[in-house]
Design a protein around this motif. Structure first.
Motif, PDB file in Angstrom:
ATOM      1  N   LYS A  25       0.849  -1.190   0.000  1.00  0.00           N
ATOM      2  CA  LYS A  25       0.000   0.000   0.000  1.00  0.00           C
ATOM      3  C   LYS A  25       0.886   1.241   0.000  1.00  0.00           C
ATOM      4  O   LYS A  25       1.961   1.245   0.600  1.00  0.00           O
ATOM      5  N   ALA A  26       0.415   2.280  -0.682  1.00  0.00           N
ATOM      6  CA  ALA A  26       1.181   3.519  -0.758  1.00  0.00           C
ATOM      7  C   ALA A  26       1.014   4.318   0.530  1.00  0.00           C
ATOM      8  O   ALA A  26      -0.108   4.668   0.910  1.00  0.00           O
ATOM      9  N   GLU A  27       2.121   4.596   1.193  1.00  0.00           N
ATOM     10  CA  GLU A  27       2.110   5.437   2.380  1.00  0.00           C
ATOM     11  C   GLU A  27       2.501   6.854   1.972  1.00  0.00           C
ATOM     12  O   GLU A  27       2.653   7.156   0.782  1.00  0.00           O
ATOM     13  N   ALA A  28       2.644   7.743   2.951  1.00  0.00           N
ATOM     14  CA  ALA A  28       2.977   9.137   2.654  1.00  0.00           C
ATOM     15  C   ALA A  28       4.237   9.220   1.800  1.00  0.00           C
ATOM     16  O   ALA A  28       5.249   8.580   2.102  1.00  0.00           O
ATOM     17  N   GLN A  30       4.661   8.063  -1.151  1.00  0.00           N
ATOM     18  CA  GLN A  30       4.886   6.892  -1.989  1.00  0.00           C
ATOM     19  C   GLN A  30       3.844   6.780  -3.098  1.00  0.00           C
ATOM     20  O   GLN A  30       2.742   7.335  -3.013  1.00  0.00           O
ATOM     21  N   VAL A  31       4.225   6.013  -4.125  1.00  0.00           N
ATOM     22  CA  VAL A  31       3.365   5.758  -5.281  1.00  0.00           C
ATOM     23  C   VAL A  31       3.322   4.247  -5.507  1.00  0.00           C
ATOM     24  O   VAL A  31       4.361   3.580  -5.469  1.00  0.00           O
ATOM     25  N   LEU A  32       2.120   3.715  -5.712  1.00  0.00           N
ATOM     26  CA  LEU A  32       1.969   2.301  -6.042  1.00  0.00           C
ATOM     27  C   LEU A  32       1.747   2.170  -7.549  1.00  0.00           C
ATOM     28  O   LEU A  32       0.842   2.799  -8.107  1.00  0.00           O
ATOM     29  N   VAL A  33       2.586   1.360  -8.199  1.00  0.00           N
ATOM     30  CA  VAL A  33       2.547   1.198  -9.649  1.00  0.00           C
ATOM     31  C   VAL A  33       2.130  -0.226 -10.005  1.00  0.00           C
ATOM     32  O   VAL A  33       2.692  -1.192  -9.473  1.00  0.00           O
ATOM     33  N   LYS A  34       1.141  -0.354 -10.880  1.00  0.00           N
ATOM     34  CA  LYS A  34       0.798  -1.654 -11.457  1.00  0.00           C
ATOM     35  C   LYS A  34       1.724  -1.869 -12.644  1.00  0.00           C
ATOM     36  O   LYS A  34       1.664  -1.162 -13.643  1.00  0.00           O
ATOM     37  N   SER A  35       2.594  -2.822 -12.517  1.00  0.00           N
ATOM     38  CA  SER A  35       3.709  -2.971 -13.441  1.00  0.00           C
ATOM     39  C   SER A  35       3.321  -3.635 -14.757  1.00  0.00           C
ATOM     40  O   SER A  35       2.657  -4.667 -14.778  1.00  0.00           O
ATOM     41  N   GLU A  36       3.749  -3.021 -15.857  1.00  0.00           N
ATOM     42  CA  GLU A  36       3.686  -3.672 -17.174  1.00  0.00           C
ATOM     43  C   GLU A  36       4.919  -4.544 -17.368  1.00  0.00           C
ATOM     44  O   GLU A  36       4.860  -5.625 -17.945  1.00  0.00           O
ATOM     45  N   ALA A  37       6.045  -3.995 -16.911  1.00  0.00           N
ATOM     46  CA  ALA A  37       7.334  -4.653 -17.127  1.00  0.00           C
ATOM     47  C   ALA A  37       8.324  -4.168 -16.091  1.00  0.00           C
ATOM     48  O   ALA A  37       8.163  -3.096 -15.503  1.00  0.00           O
ATOM     49  N   PHE A  38       9.355  -4.976 -15.865  1.00  0.00           N
ATOM     50  CA  PHE A  38      10.447  -4.548 -14.986  1.00  0.00           C
ATOM     51  C   PHE A  38      11.772  -4.813 -15.690  1.00  0.00           C
ATOM     52  O   PHE A  38      11.874  -5.673 -16.567  1.00  0.00           O
ATOM     53  N   ASP A  65      13.720  -1.392 -11.476  1.00  0.00           N
ATOM     54  CA  ASP A  65      13.066  -0.602 -12.532  1.00  0.00           C
ATOM     55  C   ASP A  65      11.687  -1.157 -12.858  1.00  0.00           C
ATOM     56  O   ASP A  65      11.560  -2.353 -13.145  1.00  0.00           O
ATOM     57  N   VAL A  66      10.678  -0.308 -12.849  1.00  0.00           N
ATOM     58  CA  VAL A  66       9.358  -0.735 -13.317  1.00  0.00           C
ATOM     59  C   VAL A  66       8.764   0.353 -14.195  1.00  0.00           C
ATOM     60  O   VAL A  66       9.085   1.533 -14.066  1.00  0.00           O
ATOM     61  N   VAL A  67       7.877  -0.076 -15.094  1.00  0.00           N
ATOM     62  CA  VAL A  67       7.074   0.855 -15.874  1.00  0.00           C
ATOM     63  C   VAL A  67       5.635   0.377 -15.784  1.00  0.00           C
ATOM     64  O   VAL A  67       5.369  -0.822 -15.821  1.00  0.00           O
ATOM     65  N   GLY A  68       4.706   1.321 -15.592  1.00  0.00           N
ATOM     66  CA  GLY A  68       3.314   0.917 -15.482  1.00  0.00           C
ATOM     67  C   GLY A  68       2.416   2.067 -15.076  1.00  0.00           C
ATOM     68  O   GLY A  68       2.795   3.252 -15.173  1.00  0.00           O
ATOM     69  N   GLU A  69       1.225   1.734 -14.597  1.00  0.00           N
ATOM     70  CA  GLU A  69       0.200   2.723 -14.278  1.00  0.00           C
ATOM     71  C   GLU A  69       0.143   2.997 -12.778  1.00  0.00           C
ATOM     72  O   GLU A  69       0.177   2.062 -11.961  1.00  0.00           O
ATOM     73  N   VAL A  70       0.049   4.257 -12.419  1.00  0.00           N
ATOM     74  CA  VAL A  70      -0.132   4.638 -11.024  1.00  0.00           C
ATOM     75  C   VAL A  70      -1.553   4.255 -10.597  1.00  0.00           C
ATOM     76  O   VAL A  70      -2.537   4.670 -11.214  1.00  0.00           O
ATOM     77  N   VAL A  71      -1.650   3.439  -9.541  1.00  0.00           N
ATOM     78  CA  VAL A  71      -2.967   3.008  -9.070  1.00  0.00           C
ATOM     79  C   VAL A  71      -3.284   3.530  -7.673  1.00  0.00           C
ATOM     80  O   VAL A  71      -4.429   3.437  -7.215  1.00  0.00           O
ATOM     81  N   GLU A  72      -2.282   4.089  -6.990  1.00  0.00           N
ATOM     82  CA  GLU A  72      -2.517   4.621  -5.651  1.00  0.00           C
ATOM     83  C   GLU A  72      -1.387   5.583  -5.303  1.00  0.00           C
ATOM     84  O   GLU A  72      -0.229   5.341  -5.662  1.00  0.00           O
ATOM     85  N   ALA A  99       4.370  -2.494  -7.482  1.00  0.00           N
ATOM     86  CA  ALA A  99       5.606  -2.074  -6.829  1.00  0.00           C
ATOM     87  C   ALA A  99       5.453  -0.686  -6.230  1.00  0.00           C
ATOM     88  O   ALA A  99       4.795   0.182  -6.802  1.00  0.00           O
ATOM     89  N   ILE A 100       6.080  -0.502  -5.075  1.00  0.00           N
ATOM     90  CA  ILE A 100       6.090   0.788  -4.390  1.00  0.00           C
ATOM     91  C   ILE A 100       7.335   1.571  -4.771  1.00  0.00           C
ATOM     92  O   ILE A 100       8.431   1.003  -4.870  1.00  0.00           O
ATOM     93  N   THR A 101       7.158   2.872  -4.998  1.00  0.00           N
ATOM     94  CA  THR A 101       8.297   3.754  -5.254  1.00  0.00           C
ATOM     95  C   THR A 101       8.113   5.059  -4.504  1.00  0.00           C
ATOM     96  O   THR A 101       6.981   5.480  -4.228  1.00  0.00           O
TER      97      THR A 101
END
Length: 338
Positions: A25-28, A30-38, A65-72, A99-101
């Motif tokens: 889960k995304a905390e303060a 942070q960004v949660l990404v639904k990954s297409e690829a890593f 490394d991840v690329v994808g859509e921000v979901v949270e 993935a969290i970033t």
């Protein structure tokens, strides 16, 4: 969610398991990404082999490394919104469906931008940008030696050096890679397997000396690189790939091969040795990482930087992806799609 878990230090085909794990889960901040690829990096190879001290205790989910859509998004995130497509650097955890970033380690990218290229923009291109632009301060006409120049970071360094107007010496290990370097614009490709790069560079530069050396190899190449530097020259170390696959004696040999130095040596010769670990920059200076990533994306949009996709593997073939990267046959970025 599904994640590829590193369960033991072994060969590429015996180290990983795909498991169901809890979605983060995304905390303060942070960004949660639904990954297409890593993406894969040489640090992943070293972590799998048990040679990377920053790797979490096993079982672990590695990957940067991840690329994808921000979901949270968490509180305080102001650079992306839910639904944005991003490239992001993770502090491990990249081999997963989500993935969290840190928000400072992600940037929006065009929805049509190829996923394989996008995975190169964080760890590899940010590393190259930080090394080249923030640490070295190079100028048109400077003579620059780039080791592993056909790899992901090497390709980025070559493109930055071309943009700056430098004279480039690039090492690689096959005729195919030398042709790749020549096509990119490297004036002096050198096959390190069949040629001594120190001898080949010296033939061309004479006593003038190089202005910069970028070395992710380590070991004896560091001592040779230092010898090639002219007054005011700098050597930057950002890896030790020479240890990959080595037994304990090989690792000791590589470690000793770096050499032993006293600060007075650098002062008297007016040379410098620099080291870069992007994990430390991300941990301790996240705004620097943010600046680097934003500038990398701008240079991509301007056409200055253009990552090369070495190969994109399905997640079921992660072991083959690791073996491909470890075998040093890749040119550009190796990535894995869900």
């Amino acid at each position: 969610m599904k994640a590829v878990v590193l369960v033991k230090n072994a060969s590429a085909h015996n180290s990983f398991e795909i498991r169901e794990v809890e979605k983060p889960k995304a905390e303060a901040g942070q960004v949660l990404v639904k990954s297409e690829a890593f993406g894969l990096n040489f640090a992943d190879i070293m972590a799998r082999q048990g040679n990377y001290q920053d790797c979490p205790a096993l079982p672990a989910i590695i990957g940067y490394d991840v690329v994808g859509e921000v979901v949270e998004i968490g509180a305080g995130v102001d650079n992306v919104v839910v639904g944005d497509r991003v490239t992001a650097m993770t502090r491990f955890g990249g081999y997963a469906e989500y993935a969290i970033t840190d928000y400072r380690a992600c940037a929006k990218i065009d929805k049509a931008y190829p996923a394989g290229k996008a995975t190169a923009l964080t760890t590899q291109y940010c590393t190259a940008y930080y090394c080249f632009e923030e640490m070295m301060n190079l100028h048109p006409g400077d003579k620059v030696l780039i080791h592993a120049a056909a790899g992901g970071v090497g390709t980025a360094l070559v493109q930055l050096a071309i943009h700056k107007g430098c004279e480039i010496f690039g090492t690689a290990g096959s005729a195919e890679k030398l042709a790749y370097l020549k096509e990119m614009g490297v004036q002096h490709p050198i096959n390190y397997r069949s040629q001594d790069f120190e001898v080949e560079v010296r033939k061309i530069i004479g006593e003038h000396g190089l202005d910069a050396v970028f070395d992710p190899v380590g070991g004896k190449s560091v001592k040779k690189g230092l010898k090639l530097l002219g007054s005011g020259g700098r050597i930057l170390l950002f890896g030790a790939s020479d240890m990959t696959g080595a037994n304990i004696f090989g690792k000791i040999g590589t470690g000793l091969g770096f050499g032993f130095y006293h600060p007075v040596e650098f002062m008297l010769s007016s040379k410098a040795m620099l080291g870069v670990n992007m994990l430390r920059i991300g941990d301790d200076r996240p705004m620097v990482l943010k600046r680097c990533l934003e500038n990398v994306v701008k240079l991509v949009e301007q056409g200055v930087l253009d990552p090369t996709e070495a190969k994109v593997f399905p997640v079921e073939e992660l072991a083959e992806a690791h073996a491909f990267l470890e075998g040093r046959s890749s040119m550009g970025k190796v990535s894995v799609k869900w």
